[in-house]
Write a protein that holds these residues in place. Sequence first.
Motif, PDB file in Angstrom:
ATOM      1  N   ARG A  69      42.417  -3.870 -23.861  1.00  0.00           N
ATOM      2  CA  ARG A  69      43.764  -3.933 -23.519  1.00  0.00           C
ATOM      3  C   ARG A  69      43.517  -4.333 -21.724  1.00  0.00           C
ATOM      4  NH1 ARG A  69      44.647   1.058 -23.958  1.00  0.00           N
ATOM      5  NH2 ARG A  69      44.532   1.682 -21.845  1.00  0.00           N
ATOM      6  N   GLU A  70      42.482  -4.044 -21.132  1.00  0.00           N
ATOM      7  CA  GLU A  70      42.379  -4.483 -19.806  1.00  0.00           C
ATOM      8  C   GLU A  70      42.055  -5.814 -19.773  1.00  0.00           C
ATOM      9  OE1 GLU A  70      39.926  -1.644 -18.040  1.00  0.00           O
ATOM     10  OE2 GLU A  70      41.388  -0.042 -17.996  1.00  0.00           O
ATOM     11  N   ASN A  71      41.435  -6.464 -20.592  1.00  0.00           N
ATOM     12  CA  ASN A  71      40.905  -7.803 -20.510  1.00  0.00           C
ATOM     13  C   ASN A  71      41.574  -8.851 -21.485  1.00  0.00           C
ATOM     14  OD1 ASN A  71      38.278  -7.940 -18.752  1.00  0.00           O
ATOM     15  ND2 ASN A  71      38.256  -6.011 -19.859  1.00  0.00           N
ATOM     16  N   LEU A  72      42.799  -8.472 -21.892  1.00  0.00           N
ATOM     17  CA  LEU A  72      43.548  -9.458 -22.682  1.00  0.00           C
ATOM     18  C   LEU A  72      44.144 -10.541 -21.850  1.00  0.00           C
ATOM     19  CD1 LEU A  72      46.136  -6.733 -24.355  1.00  0.00           C
ATOM     20  CD2 LEU A  72      44.066  -7.983 -25.537  1.00  0.00           C
ATOM     21  N   GLU A  87      43.980 -24.065 -18.664  1.00  0.00           N
ATOM     22  CA  GLU A  87      44.209 -22.496 -18.265  1.00  0.00           C
ATOM     23  C   GLU A  87      43.874 -21.724 -19.365  1.00  0.00           C
ATOM     24  OE1 GLU A  87      46.858 -19.408 -15.977  1.00  0.00           O
ATOM     25  OE2 GLU A  87      46.768 -21.316 -15.174  1.00  0.00           O
ATOM     26  N   GLU A  88      44.685 -22.066 -20.336  1.00  0.00           N
ATOM     27  CA  GLU A  88      44.568 -21.476 -21.839  1.00  0.00           C
ATOM     28  C   GLU A  88      43.358 -21.409 -22.307  1.00  0.00           C
ATOM     29  OE1 GLU A  88      49.195 -22.103 -23.249  1.00  0.00           O
ATOM     30  OE2 GLU A  88      47.636 -23.551 -23.785  1.00  0.00           O
ATOM     31  N   ARG A  89      42.529 -22.689 -22.302  1.00  0.00           N
ATOM     32  CA  ARG A  89      41.112 -22.789 -22.943  1.00  0.00           C
ATOM     33  C   ARG A  89      40.454 -21.723 -22.093  1.00  0.00           C
ATOM     34  NH1 ARG A  89      43.170 -28.193 -23.339  1.00  0.00           N
ATOM     35  NH2 ARG A  89      42.007 -28.648 -21.321  1.00  0.00           N
ATOM     36  N   LYS A  90      40.526 -21.640 -20.749  1.00  0.00           N
ATOM     37  CA  LYS A  90      39.652 -21.016 -19.929  1.00  0.00           C
ATOM     38  C   LYS A  90      39.958 -19.478 -20.176  1.00  0.00           C
ATOM     39  CE  LYS A  90      38.404 -19.912 -15.218  1.00  0.00           C
ATOM     40  NZ  LYS A  90      38.102 -18.261 -15.575  1.00  0.00           N
ATOM     41  N   ASP A  91      40.996 -18.900 -20.423  1.00  0.00           N
ATOM     42  CA  ASP A  91      41.448 -17.777 -20.798  1.00  0.00           C
ATOM     43  C   ASP A  91      40.821 -17.254 -22.045  1.00  0.00           C
ATOM     44  OD1 ASP A  91      42.825 -17.197 -18.432  1.00  0.00           O
ATOM     45  OD2 ASP A  91      44.854 -17.556 -19.338  1.00  0.00           O
ATOM     46  N   ALA A  92      40.935 -18.275 -23.236  1.00  0.00           N
ATOM     47  CA  ALA A  92      40.320 -18.006 -24.365  1.00  0.00           C
ATOM     48  C   ALA A  92      38.829 -17.863 -24.515  1.00  0.00           C
ATOM     49  CB  ALA A  92      40.795 -18.959 -25.385  1.00  0.00           C
ATOM     50  N   ALA A  93      38.218 -18.691 -23.423  1.00  0.00           N
ATOM     51  CA  ALA A  93      36.675 -18.645 -23.344  1.00  0.00           C
ATOM     52  C   ALA A  93      36.426 -17.443 -22.784  1.00  0.00           C
ATOM     53  CB  ALA A  93      36.226 -19.628 -22.600  1.00  0.00           C
TER      54      ALA A  93
END
Length: 111
Positions: free
Chosen positions: A69-72, A26-32
């Motif tokens: 800020r809205e897409n962090l 999930e972290e990799r997806k958020d970073a991508a």
Amino acid sequence: MILPLLNRYELMWMMVFFDLPVVEKEERKDAADFRNFLLNNGFSMVQYSIYTKLFSGKDVCEKYYRLIRENLPQNGKVDILTITDKQYGNIISYNSGKKTQKKEPEQYLLF
């Protein structure tokens, strides 16, 4: 209508630096997703976690401060630095030990 010429003190570079966790799927997806958000909004990758975009002035940057800020991502560190084109013009870059010339960005073609 004649548009005023912008000088290198009015043009602003926004630099987004981030250090995001990428251990879990999930972290990799958020970073991508965050990287893709920046690319889809006209930012260019300088290094894997440093992205830049040229703006016509400080006022225009305000919209992107809000969008970022809205897409962090939920976790991790994101920093935003805004500097003038004149300041950015002082950058010195090396690639494999050799000094490289600063490449004019594609955004300049708009001006």
